[in-house]
Design a protein around this motif. Structure first.
Motif, PDB file in Angstrom:
ATOM      1  N   ASP A  15       1.109  -1.491   0.367  1.00  0.00           N
ATOM      2  CA  ASP A  15      -0.312   0.089   0.159  1.00  0.00           C
ATOM      3  C   ASP A  15       0.731   1.140   0.559  1.00  0.00           C
ATOM      4  O   ASP A  15       2.199   1.075   0.735  1.00  0.00           O
ATOM      5  CB  ASP A  15      -0.809  -0.114   0.886  1.00  0.00           C
ATOM      6  CG  ASP A  15      -2.136   1.227   1.735  1.00  0.00           C
ATOM      7  OD1 ASP A  15      -2.908   1.107   0.533  1.00  0.00           O
ATOM      8  OD2 ASP A  15      -1.733   2.203   2.148  1.00  0.00           O
ATOM      9  N   ASN A  74       2.410  -0.378   6.035  1.00  0.00           N
ATOM     10  CA  ASN A  74       2.214  -1.784   5.555  1.00  0.00           C
ATOM     11  C   ASN A  74       2.600  -2.498   6.530  1.00  0.00           C
ATOM     12  O   ASN A  74       4.072  -2.685   7.221  1.00  0.00           O
ATOM     13  CB  ASN A  74       3.600  -2.140   4.584  1.00  0.00           C
ATOM     14  CG  ASN A  74       3.086  -1.367   3.030  1.00  0.00           C
ATOM     15  OD1 ASN A  74       1.693  -2.359   2.144  1.00  0.00           O
ATOM     16  ND2 ASN A  74       3.053   0.027   2.582  1.00  0.00           N
ATOM     17  N   ASP A  92      -5.537  -0.753   8.635  1.00  0.00           N
ATOM     18  CA  ASP A  92      -3.644  -1.065   8.082  1.00  0.00           C
ATOM     19  C   ASP A  92      -3.631  -2.151   6.835  1.00  0.00           C
ATOM     20  O   ASP A  92      -4.235  -3.402   6.771  1.00  0.00           O
ATOM     21  CB  ASP A  92      -2.465  -1.834   9.327  1.00  0.00           C
ATOM     22  CG  ASP A  92      -2.253  -1.100  10.782  1.00  0.00           C
ATOM     23  OD1 ASP A  92      -2.502   0.553   9.537  1.00  0.00           O
ATOM     24  OD2 ASP A  92      -2.310  -1.245  11.498  1.00  0.00           O
ATOM     25  N   HIS A  93      -2.522  -2.012   5.931  1.00  0.00           N
ATOM     26  CA  HIS A  93      -2.380  -2.979   5.056  1.00  0.00           C
ATOM     27  C   HIS A  93      -1.055  -4.207   5.188  1.00  0.00           C
ATOM     28  O   HIS A  93      -0.342  -3.796   6.076  1.00  0.00           O
ATOM     29  CB  HIS A  93      -1.318  -1.950   3.540  1.00  0.00           C
ATOM     30  CG  HIS A  93      -1.355  -3.769   2.513  1.00  0.00           C
ATOM     31  ND1 HIS A  93      -2.495  -4.179   1.818  1.00  0.00           N
ATOM     32  CD2 HIS A  93      -0.518  -4.160   2.303  1.00  0.00           C
ATOM     33  CE1 HIS A  93      -1.568  -5.120   0.820  1.00  0.00           C
ATOM     34  NE2 HIS A  93      -0.454  -4.504   0.995  1.00  0.00           N
TER      35      HIS A  93
END
Length: 743
Positions: free
Chosen positions: A22, A26, A737-738
């Motif tokens: 992202d 990340n 969150d990614h």
């Protein structure tokens, strides 16, 4: 710069992996040994690695990160956005290739050009600078916590990059250099002190060896002159020896030409004799064929034997004839001698018969006279007895002599009788021998007749008209045979087991050698000396001898000069070395003095520059650190950066400024200050060209509250920067969150 996707092949645990990132925060989550550190290194190789090199920034080896058991190094592909465009990067360390597809235009395929473009897009020139600014590791925080370096010194070191010394290091280095140059100690004196001492020592040594060096210098000059003269003589000697060599070659070619001509004549003579011998051999062989009837093996011997037997028989017949005639003559002579001896015997017998009475009468008369003489002597007659005795003696002697003669006649008579008997026996034997010879003669005549018949029969077999004709033709055959054999022997002697063609080839070769020798003698270098007289040749020899004598004299002088040089050693060379060393030391002293002056000036400049640089960094870092500090802690809401880049936080309750070095701050607070300082450094260094920020579990020492606040700070910064947070704690991530999970 924002990384969108990444493909990793044969990189440690990542055999064939694909990751999507992202543009903000990340969170890469995984237990220990799941490949988090390997993924960080893969990103570093993708951003800063050159597939043509075997290391990353000459420190990190490519082979250390290849998948275990793989037959080839790794390959990485990266899709990212930067400078308002999208890019695709592919690097293959097996093929040693790199390819960067640009938003516009042809892709870049040169590895060096690709890397230069990547440095511009990343906004960072090396992996070392990146790792010391935008990459925060857990061990970095631990080192500060353990008091191994002050936060200010660490920040200043980060600003100068990993490969460059800090301002403090440079200043310390200058101070150390100035002190080292001025050091007067005996163990390690400074160059400003050491070089003058060495110059004084060199001057003394130069004064000591200069006389020897002058002698060597003179000897070397004389040696150079002698060598030049020697070279001139060598050139002249070479010219004369060239003429002498030309004369020698001329003599050799002349000798070779004469020998070749001699060989050619000898071979021509041999070939001519061979041809004659071949002709004789052929003629003799033809005659042998023509007279082969007279050369039949054994026939000639039979004819010769028969002829010999006939001749022997004829000789025996003739000899026996002669012997018969001799025996006949000898028999006749013996018969004549027999008749003569018979007549002599008859004469002797008659003489013996006549003389016998006389002898007896004389004997009686002598006896009477002796008796008478004795009587008369007794009667004393003087003359009568003497006469009587004398007469008696005479008669007696006559009688004795007569009887001796008669005895001799009788002996002759007996001898004649014996001889007559012997002659009779000889006559008988001769008669017998004569009969034997007569018989042998008859046999010899018969043998001769048979031998003549045998010869006639043998001659009839050959067709010869006569024995003389056979003998003549057989002689011709034998002569032809002997001639052929002699010709064959002569050919064998001349050819010596070689074919005639080989001798002909040898003759042609000898002729070629002779022509080549003549052609060589016509060469310009030889022709010039061929007609040279003996006096001229002797003059050349004399000149060579004179030049050689001069060369020998020069050699003696050269040896003398070399002896002087060797005896003096390398004094001149050492003097030159000392002079060069002296000049070098003088230059070093000058450079040392200049360097000392420069260092002293640099010290002043660096002091001023340090103040300016620290002030610049301080002005940029201080507001950023202060703005971020209140987000992590409520107790410390203000921070300042000193001239030495050390960070202080303000304790409002105690109304004082605190530094990590004093030990009054907790470990968590120190890590927070350091983390905020690193993030502030990223903003100060890179501005809008910030590369992805990689955080490797930086919250290990944080409590839950501080960790939550630190994550909140990271999420806030993620709106501006791409952050890659590597952690073992899955609870750090939220649903917003990614998350990338590594197993």
């Amino acid at each position: 710069m924002r990384i969108r996707e990444m493909q990793v092949h044969r990189f440690r645990q990542h055999l064939d992996a694909h990751y999507v990132f992202d543009e903000g925060l990340n969170v890469i989550v995984g237990p220990n040994e799941s490949g988090k550190s390997s993924l960080q290194m893969a990103i570093l190789f993708a951003l800063f690695g050159n597939p043509r090199h075997t290391t990353l920034d000459r420190k990190i080896k490519v082979d250390d990160y290849a998948t275990w058991g793989a037959n080839a190094p790794f390959a990485i592909e990266l899709d990212f956005d930067a400078a308002g465009g999208s890019y695709h990067l592919a690097k293959d360390w097996q093929a040693g290739t790199a390819r960067l597809e640009l938003p516009e235009g042809a892709p870049l395929t040169d590895a060096d050009a690709v890397q230069q473009t990547m440095e511009v897009l990343i906004g960072c020139v090396s992996s070392g600078l990146y790792m010391n600014t935008a990459c925060v590791r857990q061990d970095d925080l631990a080192s500060i916590t353990d008091g191994q370096a002050a936060i200010g010194a660490a920040l200043l070191q980060r600003l100068s990059s990993a490969d460059e010394p800090s301002l403090a290091d440079v200043t310390a280095l200058l101070d150390k250099s100035v002190s080292a140059q001025k050091n007067k100690g005996n163990k390690a004196p400074g160059s400003i002190v050491r070089i003058p001492r060495e110059l004084d020592t060199l001057s003394q040594e130069m004064a000591r060896i200069r006389p020897d060096a002058d002698r060597v210098h003179e000897a070397r000059e004389e040696l150079a002159e002698l060598q030049a003269r020697h070279s001139e003589i060598a050139v002249a000697l070479k010219e004369q020896e060239a003429i002498k060599e030309a004369l020698a070659r001329s003599s050799r070619w002349e000798a070779q030409q004469a020998q070749a001509q001699q060989d050619e004549v000898a071979l021509e003579d041999s070939l001519e004799r061979i041809d004659v011998a071949l002709k004789r051999q052929a003629e003799a062989a033809a005659l042998e064929v023509e007279l082969q009837a007279f050369g039949v093996e054994g026939l000639n011997q039979e004819v010769n034997n028969a002829s010999t037997r006939a001749e022997v028989a004829a000789e025996q017949t003739q000899a026996l004839s002669f012997e018969f005639e001799d025996k006949q003559c000898e028999t006749n002579e013996i018969l004549a001698e027999l008749d003569r001896r018979r007549d002599e015997l008859e004469s002797v017998d008659s003489a013996v018969a006549e003389k016998k009475p006389v002898s007896f009468v004389a004997l009686i008369a002598g006896a009477v006279l002796l008796i008478v003489g004795g009587l008369l002597y007794s009667s004393n007659h003087t003359l009568g007895p003497v006469i009587a005795v004398t007469g008696g003696i005479i008669l007696s002697v006559q009688m004795i002599l007569q009887r001796q003669k008669a005895a001799k006649v009788r002996a002759v008579q007996e001898q004649r009788k014996t001889e007559l008997v012997d002659i009779e026996m000889q006559r008988t034997h001769l008669h017998e021998a004569l009969e034997e010879v007569r018989q042998a003669l008859a046999k010899a005549n018969e043998a001769e007749s048979k031998a003549q018949q045998n010869v006639a029969q043998l001659l009839a077999r050959t067709g010869a008209a006569s024995l003389a004709d056979f003998t003549e033709k057989n002689g011709q055959y034998q002569q032809a045979h002997q001639t052929r054999l002699l010709a064959q022997t002569e050919l064998e002697t001349l050819l010596q087991g070689r074919p005639r063609e080989e001798l002909e080839t040898a003759r042609r070769n000898a002729s070629k050698v002779r022509r080549d020798a003549l052609e060589a003698l016509e060469d310009e270098s030889i022709a010039a000396v061929v007609d040279m007289s003996a006096a001229e040749r002797q003059r050349i020899v004399n000149q060579i001898e004179a030049l050689e004598e001069q060369a020998d004299e020069l050699d003696d002088k050269l040896i003398r000069c070399q002896t002087i040089i060797e005896h003096a050693g390398d004094a001149d060379t050492r003097l030159l070395d000392l002079e060069a060393r002296q000049q070098s030391l003088q230059e070093q002293l000058k450079r040392a003095e200049d360097w000392l002056s420069v260092c002293q000036i640099a010290q002043e400049v660096m002091q001023e520059a340090g103040v300016v640089a620290a002030e610049t960094v301080r002005e940029r870092l201080e507001p950023v650190i202060s703005d971020s500090l209140h987000m992590l802690t409520e107790h410390y809401v203000q921070a300042r950066v000193n001239a030495d880049l050390s960070v202080e936080v303000y304790d409002a309750a105690a109304d004082r400024w605190l530094t990590p070095e004093t030990g009054t701050l907790s470990e968590g607070t120190v890590d927070q200050v350091y983390l905020i300082s690193r993030l502030a450094m990223v903003q100060a260094l890179f501005d809008d060209d910030t590369p992805p920020v990689m955080l490797d579990d930086p919250f290990v020492t944080f409590d839950a509250v501080r960790r939550a606040k630190a994550l909140a700070l990271c999420r806030e910064l993620a709106s501006k920067y791409q952050i890659l947070l590597f952690t073992c704690h899955a609870d750090l991530a939220t649903a917003d969150d990614h998350v990338i999970e590594l197993i």
